[in-house]
Design an enzyme around this catalytic site. Sequence first.
Site, PDB file in Angstrom:
ATOM      1  N   GLY A  12       0.780  -1.248   0.000  1.00 44.61           N
ATOM      2  CA  GLY A  12       0.000   0.000   0.000  1.00 44.61           C
ATOM      3  C   GLY A  12       0.806   1.288   0.000  1.00 44.61           C
ATOM      4  O   GLY A  12       0.274   2.337   0.346  1.00 44.61           O
ATOM      5  N   THR A  13       2.075   1.235  -0.434  1.00 41.61           N
ATOM      6  CA  THR A  13       2.839   2.494  -0.418  1.00 41.61           C
ATOM      7  C   THR A  13       2.315   3.469  -1.478  1.00 41.61           C
ATOM      8  O   THR A  13       2.371   4.690  -1.275  1.00 41.61           O
ATOM      9  CB  THR A  13       4.353   2.262  -0.630  1.00 41.61           C
ATOM     10  OG1 THR A  13       4.576   1.709  -1.920  1.00 41.61           O
ATOM     11  CG2 THR A  13       4.925   1.355   0.435  1.00 41.61           C
ATOM     12  N   ASN A  14       1.819   2.961  -2.582  1.00 40.81           N
ATOM     13  CA  ASN A  14       1.231   3.867  -3.585  1.00 40.81           C
ATOM     14  C   ASN A  14      -0.089   4.450  -3.089  1.00 40.81           C
ATOM     15  O   ASN A  14      -0.399   5.609  -3.350  1.00 40.81           O
ATOM     16  CB  ASN A  14       1.044   3.147  -4.926  1.00 40.81           C
ATOM     17  CG  ASN A  14       2.335   3.105  -5.719  1.00 40.81           C
ATOM     18  OD1 ASN A  14       2.795   4.119  -6.226  1.00 40.81           O
ATOM     19  ND2 ASN A  14       2.945   1.927  -5.781  1.00 40.81           N
ATOM     20  N   MET A  91      -2.857  -7.058  -7.809  1.00 44.44           N
ATOM     21  CA  MET A  91      -2.180  -8.118  -8.541  1.00 44.44           C
ATOM     22  C   MET A  91      -3.104  -9.059  -9.323  1.00 44.44           C
ATOM     23  O   MET A  91      -2.696 -10.150  -9.689  1.00 44.44           O
ATOM     24  CB  MET A  91      -1.281  -8.913  -7.585  1.00 44.44           C
ATOM     25  CG  MET A  91      -0.196  -8.066  -6.955  1.00 44.44           C
ATOM     26  SD  MET A  91       0.813  -7.185  -8.189  1.00 44.44           S
ATOM     27  CE  MET A  91       1.991  -6.335  -7.139  1.00 44.44           C
ATOM     28  N   ILE A  93      -5.322  -9.661 -12.855  1.00 46.67           N
ATOM     29  CA  ILE A  93      -5.530  -9.119 -14.204  1.00 46.67           C
ATOM     30  C   ILE A  93      -7.033  -9.047 -14.440  1.00 46.67           C
ATOM     31  O   ILE A  93      -7.767 -10.016 -14.197  1.00 46.67           O
ATOM     32  CB  ILE A  93      -4.817  -9.997 -15.259  1.00 46.67           C
ATOM     33  CG1 ILE A  93      -3.299  -9.861 -15.042  1.00 46.67           C
ATOM     34  CG2 ILE A  93      -5.205  -9.562 -16.680  1.00 46.67           C
ATOM     35  CD1 ILE A  93      -2.439 -10.567 -16.049  1.00 46.67           C
ATOM     36  N   ASN A 108      -3.505   2.099 -13.981  1.00 45.21           N
ATOM     37  CA  ASN A 108      -2.636   1.165 -13.262  1.00 45.21           C
ATOM     38  C   ASN A 108      -1.233   1.744 -13.183  1.00 45.21           C
ATOM     39  O   ASN A 108      -0.791   2.434 -14.092  1.00 45.21           O
ATOM     40  CB  ASN A 108      -2.592  -0.167 -14.041  1.00 45.21           C
ATOM     41  CG  ASN A 108      -1.663  -1.186 -13.410  1.00 45.21           C
ATOM     42  OD1 ASN A 108      -1.711  -1.438 -12.203  1.00 45.21           O
ATOM     43  ND2 ASN A 108      -0.806  -1.794 -14.221  1.00 45.21           N
ATOM     44  N   HIS A 110       2.653   0.577 -13.100  1.00 44.27           N
ATOM     45  CA  HIS A 110       3.490  -0.593 -13.369  1.00 44.27           C
ATOM     46  C   HIS A 110       4.957  -0.215 -13.165  1.00 44.27           C
ATOM     47  O   HIS A 110       5.398   0.830 -13.669  1.00 44.27           O
ATOM     48  CB  HIS A 110       3.264  -1.104 -14.800  1.00 44.27           C
ATOM     49  CG  HIS A 110       4.083  -2.312 -15.096  1.00 44.27           C
ATOM     50  ND1 HIS A 110       3.739  -3.569 -14.630  1.00 44.27           N
ATOM     51  CD2 HIS A 110       5.264  -2.462 -15.745  1.00 44.27           C
ATOM     52  CE1 HIS A 110       4.669  -4.437 -15.003  1.00 44.27           C
ATOM     53  NE2 HIS A 110       5.604  -3.799 -15.668  1.00 44.27           N
TER      54      HIS A 110
HETATM   55  C1  GAR Z   1       4.477  -1.363  -6.901  1.00 45.17           C
HETATM   56  O1  GAR Z   1       5.833  -1.363  -7.215  1.00 45.17           O
HETATM   57  C2  GAR Z   1       3.638  -1.422  -8.152  1.00 45.17           C
HETATM   58  O2  GAR Z   1       4.165  -0.679  -9.200  1.00 45.17           O
HETATM   59  C3  GAR Z   1       3.685  -2.896  -8.466  1.00 45.17           C
HETATM   60  O3  GAR Z   1       3.586  -3.533  -7.207  1.00 45.17           O
HETATM   61  C4  GAR Z   1       4.095  -2.668  -6.185  1.00 45.17           C
HETATM   62  C5  GAR Z   1       3.014  -2.455  -5.175  1.00 45.17           C
HETATM   63  O4  GAR Z   1       3.486  -1.735  -4.070  1.00 45.17           O
HETATM   64  N1  GAR Z   1       2.637  -3.274  -9.348  1.00 45.17           N
HETATM   65  C6  GAR Z   1       2.749  -4.246 -10.246  1.00 45.17           C
HETATM   66  O5  GAR Z   1       3.723  -4.938 -10.370  1.00 45.17           O
HETATM   67  C7  GAR Z   1       1.518  -4.448 -11.118  1.00 45.17           C
HETATM   68  N2  GAR Z   1       1.842  -5.214 -12.277  1.00 45.17           N
HETATM   69  P1  GAR Z   1       2.514  -1.019  -3.039  1.00 45.17           P
HETATM   70  O6  GAR Z   1       1.461  -2.042  -2.595  1.00 45.17           O
HETATM   71  O7  GAR Z   1       3.418  -0.651  -1.906  1.00 45.17           O
HETATM   72  O8  GAR Z   1       1.904   0.178  -3.701  1.00 45.17           O
END
Ligand code: GAR
Length: 207
Positions: A12-14, A91, A93, A108, A110
């Site tokens: 969940g950092t994003n 995660m 699709i 999204n 990526h």
């Molecule tokens: C992030 O790096 C995101 O870009 C990636 O997973 C991580 C999630 O981190 N997403 C993918 O690989 C999607 N194909 P987060 O849960 O800390 O945001």
Amino acid sequence: MFKIAVLVSGSGTNLKAIIDSIENGYLKNVFIETVVSNKKDAFALEIAKKSGINTKVFSLEEFESKEKREQAIISYLKEKDIDLVVLAGFMLILSKDFVDAFKDKIINIHPSLIPSFCGEGFYGLKVHKAVLESGVKITGATVHFVTEEADAGPIILQDSVFVDDDDTEKSLQKKVMQKVEWQILPQAINLIAKNKITIKDGIVRRI
Ligand code: GAR
């Protein structure tokens, strides 16, 4: 208010970057209506709860099939009248049904420079592993609209970082997140909420 739903599966950092951008006033008139997770133990749910945001879990064991679960997520988001669905480390699709239900309203993030290191099987640390194994010297992240084909929709924003000789999968992931992802995801939401971009012939243009 521009209502967004943030879909998560992990740390969940994003999501946190979006919350911070709302709290510090960068994202004006944007409201996180709900945070949806396919995993009940995703740390992202704790981040949402701490900020008083509504959360909802759709774990597979509650449903007869993946398709039924997806239909339930679509109905839930439709009920909430969401303006934009943001996949932030989600995660799964999405099927054609899902994409059609929210046409041009799903984005999204990526962790690579699409069209490199993307598509089925490229997610999380696996992306950074592939980047290191390939020997490329620049990587980054991409925010794009979601279409039926994984990681192939119109690109909204990208930015890059250098790959250093001593980078590991984890150090590269951290660098890409901190220097790119946490900036370009709020920026893309801002562009859409302010109606500053359009999609023409599969390409995103500024209005
Ligand atoms: C992030 O790096 C995101 O870009 C990636 O997973 C991580 C999630 O981190 N997403 C993918 O690989 C999607 N194909 P987060 O849960 O800390 O945001």
